[in-house]
Write a protein that holds these residues in place. Structure first.
Motif, mmCIF file in Angstrom:
data_model
loop_
_atom_site.group_PDB
_atom_site.id
_atom_site.type_symbol
_atom_site.label_atom_id
_atom_site.label_comp_id
_atom_site.label_asym_id
_atom_site.label_seq_id
_atom_site.Cartn_x
_atom_site.Cartn_y
_atom_site.Cartn_z
ATOM 1 N N ASN A 1 -31.116 121.857 7.744
ATOM 2 C CA ASN A 1 -31.940 123.345 7.858
ATOM 3 C C ASN A 1 -33.299 123.089 8.852
ATOM 4 O OD1 ASN A 1 -32.760 125.455 7.361
ATOM 5 N ND2 ASN A 1 -33.755 125.192 5.449
ATOM 6 N N GLY A 2 -32.597 122.192 10.488
ATOM 7 C CA GLY A 2 -33.694 122.613 11.275
ATOM 8 C C GLY A 2 -34.473 121.807 10.853
ATOM 9 N N GLU A 3 -35.400 122.264 11.571
ATOM 10 C CA GLU A 3 -36.848 121.218 11.515
ATOM 11 C C GLU A 3 -37.016 121.565 10.010
ATOM 12 O OE1 GLU A 3 -39.809 123.096 13.782
ATOM 13 O OE2 GLU A 3 -38.944 122.656 15.562
ATOM 14 N N LYS A 4 -36.663 121.642 8.629
ATOM 15 C CA LYS A 4 -36.756 121.423 7.843
ATOM 16 C C LYS A 4 -35.941 120.642 7.270
ATOM 17 C CE LYS A 4 -39.192 125.889 6.524
ATOM 18 N NZ LYS A 4 -39.427 127.222 5.877
ATOM 19 N N ASP B 1 -51.872 113.998 1.614
ATOM 20 C CA ASP B 1 -53.077 115.406 1.294
ATOM 21 C C ASP B 1 -52.380 116.269 0.878
ATOM 22 O OD1 ASP B 1 -54.978 113.457 2.851
ATOM 23 O OD2 ASP B 1 -54.481 114.384 5.102
ATOM 24 N N TYR B 2 -51.314 116.221 1.096
ATOM 25 C CA TYR B 2 -50.918 117.989 0.475
ATOM 26 C C TYR B 2 -50.872 117.798 -1.043
ATOM 27 C CZ TYR B 2 -47.976 121.276 -0.707
ATOM 28 O OH TYR B 2 -47.668 122.975 -1.548
ATOM 29 N N MET B 3 -50.018 116.436 -1.391
ATOM 30 C CA MET B 3 -49.683 116.102 -2.691
ATOM 31 C C MET B 3 -50.924 115.937 -3.245
ATOM 32 S SD MET B 3 -46.207 116.241 -2.624
ATOM 33 C CE MET B 3 -45.926 116.070 -4.309
ATOM 34 N N VAL B 4 -52.120 115.142 -2.399
ATOM 35 C CA VAL B 4 -52.809 114.686 -3.463
ATOM 36 C C VAL B 4 -53.483 116.098 -3.834
ATOM 37 C CG1 VAL B 4 -55.495 114.025 -3.198
ATOM 38 C CG2 VAL B 4 -53.207 112.593 -2.618
ATOM 39 N N GLU C 1 -40.794 119.128 3.935
ATOM 40 C CA GLU C 1 -39.497 120.446 4.763
ATOM 41 C C GLU C 1 -40.827 120.497 5.440
ATOM 42 O OE1 GLU C 1 -36.078 122.067 1.676
ATOM 43 O OE2 GLU C 1 -38.569 123.065 1.883
ATOM 44 N N GLU C 2 -41.543 120.822 5.479
ATOM 45 C CA GLU C 2 -42.921 120.999 6.216
ATOM 46 C C GLU C 2 -43.601 120.436 7.019
ATOM 47 O OE1 GLU C 2 -43.109 124.526 6.361
ATOM 48 O OE2 GLU C 2 -41.773 125.181 4.857
ATOM 49 N N TYR C 3 -43.884 119.071 6.815
ATOM 50 C CA TYR C 3 -45.143 118.557 7.475
ATOM 51 C C TYR C 3 -44.154 116.881 8.108
ATOM 52 C CZ TYR C 3 -48.322 121.218 4.856
ATOM 53 O OH TYR C 3 -49.351 121.492 4.006
ATOM 54 N N THR C 4 -44.896 116.316 9.432
ATOM 55 C CA THR C 4 -44.111 115.780 10.326
ATOM 56 C C THR C 4 -44.695 114.408 9.942
ATOM 57 O OG1 THR C 4 -45.456 116.449 11.853
ATOM 58 C CG2 THR C 4 -43.509 117.842 11.313
ATOM 59 N N THR C 5 -45.692 114.261 9.453
ATOM 60 C CA THR C 5 -46.628 112.927 9.047
ATOM 61 C C THR C 5 -46.777 112.530 7.352
ATOM 62 O OG1 THR C 5 -48.558 113.393 8.675
ATOM 63 C CG2 THR C 5 -47.386 113.262 11.163
ATOM 64 N N ALA C 6 -47.557 111.101 7.500
ATOM 65 C CA ALA C 6 -47.099 110.724 6.017
ATOM 66 C C ALA C 6 -48.427 111.045 5.357
ATOM 67 C CB ALA C 6 -46.695 109.624 5.921
ATOM 68 N N LYS C 7 -49.224 111.369 6.451
ATOM 69 C CA LYS C 7 -50.665 112.038 5.980
ATOM 70 C C LYS C 7 -50.771 112.457 5.286
ATOM 71 C CE LYS C 7 -55.733 110.962 6.140
ATOM 72 N NZ LYS C 7 -55.964 112.517 5.932
ATOM 73 N N GLU C 8 -50.215 113.874 6.362
ATOM 74 C CA GLU C 8 -49.677 115.101 5.865
ATOM 75 C C GLU C 8 -49.293 115.504 4.697
ATOM 76 O OE1 GLU C 8 -49.901 117.577 10.020
ATOM 77 O OE2 GLU C 8 -47.656 116.274 9.625
ATOM 78 N N VAL C 9 -48.121 114.875 4.259
ATOM 79 C CA VAL C 9 -47.357 114.905 3.151
ATOM 80 C C VAL C 9 -48.154 114.172 2.149
ATOM 81 C CG1 VAL C 9 -45.766 114.219 1.828
ATOM 82 C CG2 VAL C 9 -45.070 114.801 3.915
ATOM 83 N N ARG D 1 -40.375 118.439 -2.123
ATOM 84 C CA ARG D 1 -39.732 118.865 -0.955
ATOM 85 C C ARG D 1 -40.072 119.742 0.029
ATOM 86 N NH1 ARG D 1 -34.341 121.664 -2.961
ATOM 87 N NH2 ARG D 1 -33.758 123.258 -0.927
ATOM 88 N N TYR D 2 -40.889 120.209 -0.712
ATOM 89 C CA TYR D 2 -41.347 121.700 0.119
ATOM 90 C C TYR D 2 -42.663 120.559 1.244
ATOM 91 C CZ TYR D 2 -44.852 124.972 1.337
ATOM 92 O OH TYR D 2 -45.533 125.790 2.546
ATOM 93 N N ALA D 3 -43.149 119.886 0.785
ATOM 94 C CA ALA D 3 -43.913 118.712 1.921
ATOM 95 C C ALA D 3 -42.965 118.467 2.522
ATOM 96 C CB ALA D 3 -44.686 117.922 1.257
#
Length: 480
Positions: free
Chosen positions: A248-251, A313-316, A303-311, A299-301
């Motif tokens: 799915n491209g960048e995702k 932070d989103y989940m927490v 698909e949408e984020y490019t670093t472990a920190k971003e993923v 799964r959304y995280a």
């Protein structure tokens, strides 16, 4: 200079001099945390540490073995391709050129071609998981569907495209059959229930380890993840191993999972962010009102984020909105984290909090981790002041074993890490009645995953249909 590997067995004996009798050696219907009680240490049995290790452990090379393709199956519209390999199904789902509904329908269509006995083989496994989540259930499955349908029917709980994909998959797989009845055919409701096992039924007991810097020969990170899951009364899960390429491209991402599953168990996206779910032995009551699916949020995280920190932070940041507390191992080529996600009801009790833990985070009192440039995750929170379910169960034993094993080597190659994680006998303890050694790799281990960030390579040890054995084989499944 390398430390003597023979010392590992003697060192770890100190951490496991008392081996606990516990129902948590794997996971499944007897291991869901809702009914779990800590073992009585008075019933513990001593086992000679020399009996718990493989006599001549395999000295693995860095490279994994390669599988041959045995057969290929493609959907009519081209949205799904399944290649049956020697040890797993290699699945490609094309989200770039097809709608979620088209992908879901194509996936179900191709699953039934590649695995003709899917209905008869997998339906009993679903009911074993239902009984695990609802031990008193007899023939009224309304409480099950109440949990599952909430995710599907309530706005905001699930992205619309995920919902569309699940519905199309379930409709095609079921062939129009409805209801809960163990009759050898997966109905629409049963297929949808499969999509939310971790969110609604629970039951995973896993571990993970990340090494980097001074602890790896290359200096680049290596992530190790053990998936412990209820394998099924007939080891059904061991016939379902899959590598899923979601294009799915960048995702895009690669899932290490099981054929027919849509939620994230373990996955790595095209930016090298790896994430995997681990249950946590918290004792909060189940709540789904106002909650979301954490496996589809993951799964959304990815698909949408490019670093472990971003993923992380989103989940927490969304952790209060999930149904059960859990850990997530999240790594990339620069960082390694454990997202300790405490749900709202656990936070309201005042003894649990959500934390993105890294190697510098202070740990629970009396919990020791002696190696820099490394991070360990088991089935409990480990941050100082967080909900402590580390003692006295298999969590403490496994954490202590990892600590000793990692400290016993100056730095690891991929091959040495494979040797370390496969050194224990998986079927030990049976000859001493109820006593069971608390293994890291155990009789419930379904997959061992290794991500080598130096090469971008992924290797997986898939537990065979006969169940876990002391003979371990790591398969090279490609690069992320």
């Amino acid at each position: 200079m390398k430390k003597n590997k023979c010392n590992i067995k003697r060192i770890v004996a100190l951490a496991t001099s008392v081996l606990l009798v516990s129902s948590l050696t794997a996971c499944g219907q007897s291991e869901t945390y809702d009914s779990f009680t800590f073992p009585d240490q008075a019933e513990s049995s001593l086992v000679a540490v020399s009996d718990t290790y493989v006599e001549n452990p395999i000295q693995f090379q860095d490279a994994g073995d390669k599988d041959e393709c045995l057969a290929e199956f493609a959907s009519e519209n081209g949205a799904c391709l399944i290649r049956k390999m020697e040890h797993y199904y290699d699945i490609t789902l094309n989200y770039e050129n097809f709608t979620p509904s088209e992908v879901g329908k194509a996936y179900a269509e191709t699953v039934l071609e590649a695995y003709p006995d899917f209905h008869e083989s997998i339906e009993p496994y679903l009911y074993e998981n239902i009984v695990g989540g609802f031990p008193a259930i007899v023939d009224d499955y309304d409480p099950v569907w109440e949990r599952i349908s909430y995710f599907m029917d309530t706005p905001g709980t699930l992205k619309d495209e995920y919902k569309e994909e699940i519905i199309a998959y379930a409709e095609e797989l079921s062939g129009g059959v409805h209801g809960f009845e163990q009759d050898g055919h997966i109905s629409y409701e049963e297929a949808v229930t499969f999509a939310f096992v971790p969110d609604a039924l629970r039951g995973t007991a896993c571990s993970a380890l990340s090494l980097w810097g001074s602890k790896t020969e290359t200096g680049d990170p290596i992530t190790l993840r053990l998936l412990d899951w209820h394998l099924g009364s007939d080891n059904q899960m061991c016939r379902m191993h899959s590598i899923i390429h979601a294009i799915n491209g960048e995702k895009s991402y690669t899932g290490i999972s099981f054929i027919g599953f849509g939620f994230i168990v373990s996955a790595i996206n095209n930016d090298g962010v790896f994430a995997a779910i681990l249950d946590v032995g918290s004792d909060e009551t189940y709540e789904c009102e106002g909650r979301k699916s954490y496996t589809y949020d993951l799964r959304y995280a990815l698909e949408e984020y490019t670093t472990a920190k971003e993923v992380g932070d989103y989940m927490v940041g969304n952790s209060a909105d999930y149904t059960w507390s859990h850990n997530l191992i999240i790594t990339d080529e620069k960082d390694s984290f454990c997202a300790e996600d405490a749900v709202l009801q656990a936070q309201e009790k005042g003894n649990a909090k959500s934390v993105l833990r890294d190697s510098s985070t202070p740990l629970l009192k009396n919990l020791s981790w002696d190696s820099p440039d490394s991070l360990c995750v088991v089935n409990t929170f480990a941050t100082e002041g967080n909900d402590d379910k580390m003692y006295p169960n298999s969590n403490s034993v496994r954490f202590a074993k990892y600590n000793e094993w990692v400290a016993a080597e100056d730095a690891f190659t991929v091959g040495e890490l494979k040797t370390m994680i496969s050194q224990e006998k998986v079927n030990q303890g049976q000859e001493i009645g109820e006593a069971a050694v608390q293994n890291v790799r155990n009789r419930g281990t379904a997959q061992i995953i290794i991500i080598d960030y130096h090469t971008g390579n992924i290797q997986v040890s898939f537990t065979p249909e006969t169940g876990p054995t002391d003979d371990v084989e790591f398969i090279d499944v490609g690069n992320y």
